[in-house]
Design a protein around this motif. Structure first.
Motif, short mmCIF file in Angstrom:
data_model
loop_
_atom_site.label_atom_id
_atom_site.label_comp_id
_atom_site.label_asym_id
_atom_site.label_seq_id
_atom_site.Cartn_x
_atom_site.Cartn_y
_atom_site.Cartn_z
N ALA A 11 -2.34 3.16 -9.74
CA ALA A 11 -2.30 3.68 -8.37
C ALA A 11 -3.63 4.34 -7.99
CB ALA A 11 -1.14 4.66 -8.21
N LYS A 12 -4.20 5.11 -8.92
CA LYS A 12 -5.51 5.73 -8.65
C LYS A 12 -6.57 4.68 -8.36
CE LYS A 12 -5.14 9.96 -11.39
NZ LYS A 12 -5.62 10.65 -12.60
N THR B 282 3.91 5.76 -5.41
CA THR B 282 3.83 5.77 -6.87
C THR B 282 2.85 6.85 -7.34
OG1 THR B 282 4.39 3.43 -7.02
CG2 THR B 282 3.22 4.37 -8.91
N PHE B 283 1.69 6.90 -6.72
CA PHE B 283 0.71 7.93 -7.08
C PHE B 283 1.28 9.32 -6.85
CE2 PHE B 283 -2.66 10.88 -5.90
CZ PHE B 283 -3.41 10.86 -7.07
N LEU C 221 -5.97 3.03 -4.93
CA LEU C 221 -6.22 3.94 -3.81
C LEU C 221 -7.71 4.26 -3.64
CD1 LEU C 221 -3.18 6.33 -4.18
CD2 LEU C 221 -3.50 4.48 -2.52
N GLN D 98 0.84 -1.20 0.00
CA GLN D 98 0.00 0.00 0.00
C GLN D 98 0.87 1.25 0.00
OE1 GLN D 98 -3.28 0.15 -0.32
NE2 GLN D 98 -3.54 2.34 0.03
N THR E 144 3.89 1.60 -1.20
CA THR E 144 4.49 1.75 -2.52
C THR E 144 3.49 2.32 -3.52
OG1 THR E 144 6.10 0.00 -2.13
CG2 THR E 144 5.61 0.52 -4.43
N VAL E 145 2.25 1.86 -3.45
CA VAL E 145 1.21 2.38 -4.34
C VAL E 145 0.99 3.87 -4.05
CG1 VAL E 145 -1.23 2.23 -4.98
CG2 VAL E 145 0.10 0.14 -4.66
N GLU E 146 0.96 4.24 -2.78
CA GLU E 146 0.78 5.65 -2.42
C GLU E 146 1.95 6.50 -2.92
OE1 GLU E 146 0.28 5.48 1.83
OE2 GLU E 146 -1.73 4.61 1.65
#
Length: 95
Positions: A89-90, A54-55, A93, A48, A50-52
């Motif tokens: 990522a969007k 990345t965004f 999230l 999570q 990393t995704v944040e």
């Protein structure tokens, strides 16, 4: 934990190829960016956090992306997954 999409992986591979072709003065990407590109290429699960990140990065770096040009900004943007990474990522999230 989600895995990067095929397009994210392809963008990361393209980023590293562009970087390899660039002269030293035009090589983009920090150590973190290089690590992220390699993580995407391997298809590793993304946390999570990393995704944040990345965004956050792709949202800011989009302005430096010049499609078809080998610029440090293009290398960095693609290294984090490019437009495919931002969409990914969007989507994650929003869950």
């Amino acid at each position: 934990m989600p895995k990067p999409t095929a397009q994210m992986r392809a963008n990361a591979r393209k980023a590293l190829a562009l970087r390899d072709k660039a002269p030293a003065s035009r090589k983009g990407m920090t150590r973190v960016g290089l690590a992220r590109a390699n993580q995407l290429i391997r298809g590793d699960n993304l946390s999570q956090e990393t995704v944040e990140r990345t965004f956050s990065f792709l949202s800011r770096a989009r302005q430096y992306y010049k499609p078809g040009k080998n610029t440090p900004g293009t290398q960095a943007y693609l290294g984090w997954g490019g437009d495919a990474g931002l969409r990914f990522a969007k989507r994650i999230l929003k869950r």
